[in-house]
Enzyme design. Structure first.
Site, PDB file in Angstrom:
ATOM      1  N   GLY A   1      -4.184  27.936   0.087  1.00 22.43           N
ATOM      2  CA  GLY A   1      -4.143  26.513   0.355  1.00 22.43           C
ATOM      3  C   GLY A   1      -3.348  25.809  -0.715  1.00 22.43           C
ATOM      4  O   GLY A   1      -2.397  26.347  -1.230  1.00 22.43           O
ATOM      5  N   SER A   2      -3.741  24.580  -1.051  1.00 24.61           N
ATOM      6  CA  SER A   2      -3.141  23.858  -2.169  1.00 24.61           C
ATOM      7  C   SER A   2      -3.458  22.381  -2.055  1.00 24.61           C
ATOM      8  O   SER A   2      -3.732  21.868  -0.965  1.00 24.61           O
ATOM      9  CB  SER A   2      -1.610  24.011  -2.230  1.00 24.61           C
ATOM     10  OG  SER A   2      -1.240  25.346  -2.462  1.00 24.61           O
ATOM     11  N   ASN A   3      -3.395  21.699  -3.191  1.00 22.94           N
ATOM     12  CA  ASN A   3      -3.345  20.245  -3.247  1.00 22.94           C
ATOM     13  C   ASN A   3      -2.105  19.862  -4.032  1.00 22.94           C
ATOM     14  O   ASN A   3      -1.698  20.564  -4.958  1.00 22.94           O
ATOM     15  CB  ASN A   3      -4.540  19.652  -3.994  1.00 22.94           C
ATOM     16  CG  ASN A   3      -5.882  20.121  -3.471  1.00 22.94           C
ATOM     17  OD1 ASN A   3      -6.189  19.924  -2.308  1.00 22.94           O
ATOM     18  ND2 ASN A   3      -6.682  20.730  -4.335  1.00 22.94           N
TER      19      ASN A   3
ATOM     20  N   ASN B   1      -3.362  20.536   2.747  1.00 21.74           N
ATOM     21  CA  ASN B   1      -3.272  21.542   3.808  1.00 21.74           C
ATOM     22  C   ASN B   1      -3.646  21.047   5.186  1.00 21.74           C
ATOM     23  O   ASN B   1      -3.688  21.844   6.125  1.00 21.74           O
ATOM     24  CB  ASN B   1      -4.072  22.805   3.478  1.00 21.74           C
ATOM     25  CG  ASN B   1      -3.684  23.390   2.146  1.00 21.74           C
ATOM     26  OD1 ASN B   1      -4.521  23.595   1.291  1.00 21.74           O
ATOM     27  ND2 ASN B   1      -2.404  23.634   1.955  1.00 21.74           N
TER      28      ASN B   1
ATOM     29  N   ARG C   1     -11.808  18.618   1.999  1.00 22.74           N
ATOM     30  CA  ARG C   1     -10.924  18.592   0.825  1.00 22.74           C
ATOM     31  C   ARG C   1      -9.883  17.502   0.962  1.00 22.74           C
ATOM     32  O   ARG C   1      -9.578  16.789  -0.002  1.00 22.74           O
ATOM     33  CB  ARG C   1     -10.279  19.974   0.623  1.00 22.74           C
ATOM     34  CG  ARG C   1      -9.390  20.048  -0.603  1.00 22.74           C
ATOM     35  CD  ARG C   1      -9.261  21.481  -1.128  1.00 22.74           C
ATOM     36  NE  ARG C   1      -8.795  22.399  -0.110  1.00 22.74           N
ATOM     37  CZ  ARG C   1      -7.514  22.630   0.182  1.00 22.74           C
ATOM     38  NH1 ARG C   1      -6.565  21.970  -0.458  1.00 22.74           N
ATOM     39  NH2 ARG C   1      -7.178  23.509   1.108  1.00 22.74           N
TER      40      ARG C   1
END
Length: 797
Positions: free
Chosen positions: A236-238, A508, A537
């Site tokens: 994933g990622s932010n 995401n 999230r």
């Protein structure tokens, strides 16, 4: 000190201006394998704290050489393992039934991995892409980097002993070629397409009996949704960019927090790459890459998040009644192309299998066990993956590395169109921001899907974004956009893009709420959804960053605080209600899933007192985490999702649902059985072990909505969460203060080296545990004044 610095600078300049004679003609044939550069390459590597190399070179080939050398020094075993994969030799060295590390494909066994990658090699797929003229193919600079990387890796092997026990003395650690480096880039490009279907491609065989079995539409749609959702669970990622309107000095800020595997071949590795007057960039590279994947230079910083775009589609084939290896297009039969591939096998005879290819791509019979696509006597499915024609990611990264503004970052994306499965978030020193989902996607318009979807596709496309088109119709071709660099993909004008927003954030979900005040709409379904429920999230991230933007006067320190705030959005929404419902249970007991009554009274006060964070000293975090994982998603909320309020809905924990009390009883029983106190600090039971020592880890799982995501392995017999599989990886907080040097703080959560004998095996992991950062040494004066400075001059022999 001045004398020392002067000597270092003189040595560096001397290296950059030095030349070496090419090897003698008699040795040239041998050197082609062991020295892809034909000799004479060199670089200067200045190591600063935590083993971060600053690679100085006079041209791109030398820069690749220094990068390959330095990566090998830290990660030789992981790199060598990946090169065995792309050469199709895993079965030869490790046996056919063992599993790869899943970093370069989803193949379940070495044999299917080898059959696929050996097939790619025998078809000369990568060589053909290398031969394409830029921008459709890689530029000369990129090819020089690849050639230099292979030479640097080989030179390190030739001049050093392998000490990592993972591959010390192993026969599979061998020199590589530039083609091996390019093949690794190809594998990364097709991860979301052919790489996801390796098992189904290599297992596809014509039916031997008459059959008309068709997959169930609803089951297929559900499996497709789960398959695509798994990408952001594993990777994933932010990322968030703040514009100058929100910052203390009117310049931009960027916080990148990619969530990637902590082990194996998809790790990041940190470095700075410099060619004086040409290139100066610092950041994290995916292993085996000769360019910086996520990073910053003096003017721009960028990060990536895994996108919701579906980088593949299927074509449902109508087969010739007389021949299941022929399919009809506008009533005319076309023969499939038969590819016979043989791979060597350890302690056994070579294995030969046949693959079947069509004008659309390979025939595929499954995406994992949950999504079967049976090849019957009437129907087969072909996989279209446009990234199988994409070897441009390195040129995109080079464009970012040399960009001076977010506009030039976007220009690099539009010119090279090389990103296969990620979004881009960027900020610059001028105060500008960028979010864009510029990725290589099959040109599936909603109109095309409506007109050409098969009955199966009419369910999977709106539900999961997976188009299944009628391959028997010539009018169902994907077509081309005039601004696309290759046929059959969307051009840059169709990409969801947001510029100069006060904040631009992605966690995401689709592009829709990159900024909740400026929602993006109008894009095709294949890019992602609009007006649908966001993940916790995403919701938590938007709450946090929008509040930061409204507060204003932001600095890099605010980014650092956000990274380790460790707020639990699920806890803010549900913990108080959970504590109240717990206290209201008759007799303080609840019935577990095994039908036994459990005294849960001790949990009520723990949940009420919990600080709603996942810091290592948080008491109650572990109990809430185990409880949350056990409540079915369908029974979580009383208030449903509303597109009119997507950040705050759904909400209100449905404590009246039977699943809540059952989950609470099971969570309490689980912790007690493991000897874990209900109010035990999280860090006592969420940790990694490095060289026999526990290192506590903060953060938490995807479903809790935590920015600082980690996905640990639950092993109560060993004390709780004993390892992290994926999560926060190469983290950077970047801004500018008007000087020539960016203000940057970085952190590589799992450290530079996977070698347990390296001093940089866990040093940054300990920093991560302490929520401390590394001050980036970007400018020369900062590099040369590093207390731990170590200068290494590397060259081919």
């Amino acid at each position: 000190m001045r004398t020392r610095l002067r000597r270092i600078l003189v040595a560096a300049v001397a290296l950059l201006t030095a030349t070496s004679a090419l090897p003698a003609a008699a040795a040239e044939a041998q050197n082609r394998q062991h020295h892809p550069s034909h000799g004479g390459l060199s670089a200067t590597i200045r190591y600063t704290e935590y083993g971060i190399p600053h690679i100085l070179a006079k041209n791109y080939t030398d820069l690749g050489f220094g990068t390959g050398w330095a990566q090998a020094a830290d990660q030789v075993c992981t790199l060598a393992d990946g090169f065995v994969t792309v050469r199709g030799e895993r079965s030869r060295f490790f046996g056919p039934d063992a599993a790869p590390d899943f970093s370069l494909s989803s193949a379940a066994r070495n044999l299917s991995s080898d059959l696929y990658f050996q097939g790619v090699r025998e078809a000369r797929t990568v060589e053909k892409l290398l031969a394409e003229p830029a921008p459709r193919g890689p530029s000369r600079q990129t090819k020089d980097l690849m050639r230099g990387f292979a030479a640097g890796y080989n030179a390190w092997l030739e001049q050093n002993r392998v000490t990592d026990p993972a591959c010390k003395g192993a026969a599979w650690v061998r020199p590589v070629t530039a083609l091996d480096v390019a093949a690794r880039g190809f594998a990364l490009a097709v991860l979301g397409g052919q790489g996801r279907g390796v098992d189904g491609i290599t297992a596809a065989q014509p039916p031997t009996t008459t059959s008309t079995t068709a997959p169930d539409a609803q089951d297929t749609a559900r499996a497709a949704r789960e398959l695509l959702a798994a990408d952001t669970a594993d990777m994933g990622s932010n990322a968030v960019a703040f514009s100058g309107t929100t910052t203390a000095d009117g310049r931009g800020l960027l916080l990148g927090n990619p969530h990637y595997p902590w082990q194996g071949g998809r790790r990041f590795w940190q470095s700075q790459q410099t060619i004086p007057g040409e290139l100066n960039v610092s950041g994290g590279s995916l292993l085996g890459s000769a360019t910086v994947s996520i990073g910053h230079n003096a003017k721009v910083a960028w990060s990536h998040t895994v996108a919701t775009g579906v980088p593949l589609n299927l074509h449902q084939l109508t087969l010739d009644p007389a021949d299941p290896t022929a399919y009809l297009v506008d009533g005319k039969p076309e023969k499939m192309t038969k590819r016979t591939v043989t791979v060597p096998v350890k302690d056994g005879a070579p294995v030969t299998r046949t693959q079947w290819w069509t004008r659309y791509g390979p025939v595929v019979t499954s995406f994992g066990a949950s999504l079967p696509l049976p090849w019957s006597s009437t129907t087969a499915y072909a996989l279209n993956d446009p990234n199988s024609a994409n070897l441009r990611a390195s040129d995109t990264a080079l464009g970012f590395s040399k960009a001076r503004s977010t506009a030039e970052v976007l220009g690099s994306l539009q010119r090279t169109q090389g990103l296969p499965w990620v979004n881009t978030v960027a900020a610059d020193s001028g105060g500008h921001t960028l979010f864009t989902q510029t990725q290589v996607l099959p040109r599936i318009t909603d109109e095309l899907a409506q007109r050409c979807s098969t009955p199966l596709g009419k369910v999977t496309y709106p539900s999961a974004g997976l188009a299944i088109l009628d391959g028997s119709r010539g009018d169902c071709v994907l077509g081309s956009d005039p601004d696309a660099v290759q046929p059959g993909v969307f051009g840059p004008a169709k990409m969801p893009t947001l510029t100069d927003a006060a904040y631009a954030e992605n966690s995401n979900d689709s592009a829709w709420l990159a900024n909740a005040d400026r929602p993006l709409t109008g894009y095709e379904r294949v890019f992602g959804t609009i007006g649908t429920q966001r993940s916790l999230r995403t919701r938590g991230a938007i709450e946090d960053v929008s509040a930061m933007a409204q507060r204003g006067r932001l600095t890099v320190r605010d980014l650092q605080a956000q990274q380790f705030a460790n707020r639990v959005p699920a806890g803010d929404l549900a913990a108080a209600d959970a504590a109240k419902a717990c206290a209201a249970l008759p007799g303080g007991t609840a019935t577990g899933s095994d039908g036994k009554a459990v005294d849960v009274s001790g949990a009520c006060g723990v949940l009420a007192a919990w600080d709603r964070t996942v810091n290592t000293d948080s008491r109650g975090a572990l109990l809430f985490d185990r409880l949350w994982r056990k409540i079915p998603a369908a029974q979580l909320w009383k208030v449903p999702f509303s597109a009119a309020d997507p950040v705050h809905t759904p909400n209100t924990l449905n404590t009246a649902a039977p699943a809540f009390a059952t989950a609470l009883a099971d969570a309490v029983s689980e912790l007690r059985a493991a000897g874990i106190a209900l109010n035990s600090p999280l860090g006592r039971h969420q940790f990694v072990v490095r060289n026999g020592q526990r290192i506590a880890v903060s953060g938490g799982t995807e479903s809790l909505g935590i920015w600082n995501k980690v996905e640990p392995v639950w092993d109560p017999a060993q004390g709780g969460y004993t390892e992290v599989t994926t999560g926060s990886s190469y983290i950077q907080a970047v801004g500018w203060d008007g000087s020539r040097c960016p203000v940057a703080r970085t952190l590589l959560s799992y450290s530079q080296s996977s070698n347990p004998n390296s001093p940089h095996y866990s040093d940054q992991t300990r920093l991560y545990s302490q929520e401390k950062w590394v001050t980036s040494r970007f400018c020369e004066r900062d590099i040369l004044t590093s207390p731990g400075l170590k200068v290494v001059h590397v060259r081919e022999r």
